[in-house]
Design an enzyme around this catalytic site. Sequence first.
Site, PDB file in Angstrom:
ATOM      1  N   ALA A   3       0.845  -1.204   0.000  1.00 50.89           N
ATOM      2  CA  ALA A   3       0.000   0.000   0.000  1.00 50.89           C
ATOM      3  C   ALA A   3       0.876   1.247   0.000  1.00 50.89           C
ATOM      4  O   ALA A   3       0.538   2.257   0.598  1.00 50.89           O
ATOM      5  CB  ALA A   3      -0.929  -0.014   1.220  1.00 50.89           C
ATOM      6  N   VAL A  59       3.157   3.075  -5.305  1.00 45.38           N
ATOM      7  CA  VAL A  59       2.580   2.463  -6.509  1.00 45.38           C
ATOM      8  C   VAL A  59       1.242   1.799  -6.163  1.00 45.38           C
ATOM      9  O   VAL A  59       0.237   1.980  -6.863  1.00 45.38           O
ATOM     10  CB  VAL A  59       3.523   1.408  -7.133  1.00 45.38           C
ATOM     11  N   HIS A 111      13.057  -5.009 -18.176  1.00 45.51           N
ATOM     12  CA  HIS A 111      12.786  -3.672 -17.647  1.00 45.51           C
ATOM     13  C   HIS A 111      14.051  -3.155 -16.977  1.00 45.51           C
ATOM     14  O   HIS A 111      14.160  -3.109 -15.772  1.00 45.51           O
ATOM     15  CB  HIS A 111      11.630  -3.783 -16.637  1.00 45.51           C
TER      16      HIS A 111
HETATM   17  N1  APR Z   1       3.877  -7.695   2.228  1.00 48.19           N
HETATM   18  C1  APR Z   1       3.131  -6.628   1.896  1.00 48.19           C
HETATM   19  N2  APR Z   1       3.653  -5.393   1.707  1.00 48.19           N
HETATM   20  C2  APR Z   1       4.965  -5.248   1.864  1.00 48.19           C
HETATM   21  C3  APR Z   1       5.808  -6.332   2.218  1.00 48.19           C
HETATM   22  C4  APR Z   1       5.207  -7.602   2.385  1.00 48.19           C
HETATM   23  N3  APR Z   1       5.926  -8.666   2.710  1.00 48.19           N
HETATM   24  N4  APR Z   1       7.074  -5.850   2.297  1.00 48.19           N
HETATM   25  C5  APR Z   1       7.021  -4.539   2.013  1.00 48.19           C
HETATM   26  N5  APR Z   1       5.753  -4.167   1.762  1.00 48.19           N
HETATM   27  C6  APR Z   1       5.221  -2.851   1.468  1.00 48.19           C
HETATM   28  C7  APR Z   1       5.909  -1.723   2.238  1.00 48.19           C
HETATM   29  O1  APR Z   1       5.478  -1.684   3.595  1.00 48.19           O
HETATM   30  C8  APR Z   1       5.465  -0.491   1.450  1.00 48.19           C
HETATM   31  O2  APR Z   1       4.272   0.074   1.957  1.00 48.19           O
HETATM   32  O3  APR Z   1       5.409  -2.488   0.117  1.00 48.19           O
HETATM   33  C9  APR Z   1       5.202  -1.076   0.037  1.00 48.19           C
HETATM   34  C10 APR Z   1       6.114  -0.505  -1.024  1.00 48.19           C
HETATM   35  O4  APR Z   1       5.796   0.839  -1.162  1.00 48.19           O
HETATM   36  P1  APR Z   1       6.878   1.982  -1.417  1.00 48.19           P
HETATM   37  O5  APR Z   1       7.999   1.835  -0.460  1.00 48.19           O
HETATM   38  O6  APR Z   1       6.137   3.283  -1.481  1.00 48.19           O
HETATM   39  O7  APR Z   1       7.456   1.601  -2.852  1.00 48.19           O
HETATM   40  P2  APR Z   1       6.770   1.887  -4.278  1.00 48.19           P
HETATM   41  O8  APR Z   1       7.292   3.161  -4.841  1.00 48.19           O
HETATM   42  O9  APR Z   1       5.315   1.691  -4.180  1.00 48.19           O
HETATM   43  O10 APR Z   1       7.436   0.719  -5.146  1.00 48.19           O
HETATM   44  C11 APR Z   1       7.094  -0.639  -4.919  1.00 48.19           C
HETATM   45  O11 APR Z   1       7.271  -1.235  -7.218  1.00 48.19           O
HETATM   46  O12 APR Z   1       7.967   0.050  -9.026  1.00 48.19           O
HETATM   47  C12 APR Z   1       8.343  -0.934  -8.089  1.00 48.19           C
HETATM   48  O13 APR Z   1      10.732  -0.623  -7.808  1.00 48.19           O
HETATM   49  C13 APR Z   1       9.474  -0.462  -7.197  1.00 48.19           C
HETATM   50  O14 APR Z   1       9.926  -2.603  -6.191  1.00 48.19           O
HETATM   51  C14 APR Z   1       9.291  -1.341  -5.999  1.00 48.19           C
HETATM   52  C15 APR Z   1       7.774  -1.536  -5.928  1.00 48.19           C
END
Ligand code: APR
Length: 312
Positions: free
Chosen positions: A10, A13, A176
């Site tokens: 959440a 992205v 990618h």
């Molecule tokens: N289960 C559920 N959520 C998780 C877990 C897990 N095991 N581990 C991490 N998360 C959550 C984090 O708590 C965080 O809220 O995934 C979310 C990732 O969000 P952001 O840090 O804002 O990253 P974001 O920019 O959304 O990118 C997510 O997409 O584009 C790709 O390279 C980017 O790998 C990255 C992913």
Amino acid sequence: MRKKVTVIGAGNVGATAAMRVAEKGLADVILVDVLEGVPAGKALDLAEAAPIEKHDCRIVGCTNEYLQAAGSDIVIITAGIPRKPGMSRDDLLSTNMGIMKTVVKEVAAVAPDAILIVVSNPLDAMCHVAYEESGFPKERVIGMAGVLDSARFRAFIAMELDVSVENIHAFVLGGHGDTMVPISRYSTVAGIPVTELIPADRLASIEKRTREGGAEIVGLLKTGSAFYAPASGAVEMAEAILKDKKKILPCAAYLQGEYGIQNLFVGVPVKLGEKGVEKIIEIKLNEDEKKALHQSAESVRKLVEDMKRLAK
Ligand code: APR
């Protein structure tokens, strides 16, 4: 009955994808994250925007809880860590591989018929993890990369020519990463080949900017990576599947001989419909394009081998 889309992660992205799914009225949305309160808070915030945005999709947030995701039609996986300046997507490999394994096991248990749209990076490698951990058929594990890379390419072409983005069709193939392959020859502006409208040297610099499009945004944001366009890409794929549009989009798909590539997720044009990847479209490439695509595939294969070593 309304469709159900679960979004894992959440963060930037994931929350943006949830918002777009709901605001397009595509499906009810379940947001899952490991963080306490965050998915529920974002889901409530989005639900409170619904009367203004005029949709009736339900949005629910869950922390470490997958029961609500049961029976999802689509699961968009964005869980993981994003890049920071100076990092490549590949630097995320070992952390995101572990996260992907945990998440996919949970998802496969409650939503065995779902179609997985993988967004976490390094994208093509994460598709492999999702494919292996889920045990789903290859048609139901798809990576979001080509739609994003092509959207960047299209945006830059539109900026260059000062024409509507809607006039631009463009393809980016391959993994990618830095080796992705923008295919200018098949890119058009209102049906006119872009190669006839933009001089070769300008086109080469637009292709370069496309390849480095993710890093350009990381450099500006400093604390994370792009999320508006990646979320749009994932939701365009979800919409094509939910509405059985049979839409041709560049996606990471599991190749078994297509383009001369074996057992590897690589970005190619596919037809997306209710069954997921309904067809892999093989376009004719010239020798240079073929070479570039194979080079890109090799860099994906190297990451997959690295993951095998890390897993030992
Ligand atoms: N289960 C559920 N959520 C998780 C877990 C897990 N095991 N581990 C991490 N998360 C959550 C984090 O708590 C965080 O809220 O995934 C979310 C990732 O969000 P952001 O840090 O804002 O990253 P974001 O920019 O959304 O990118 C997510 O997409 O584009 C790709 O390279 C980017 O790998 C990255 C992913």
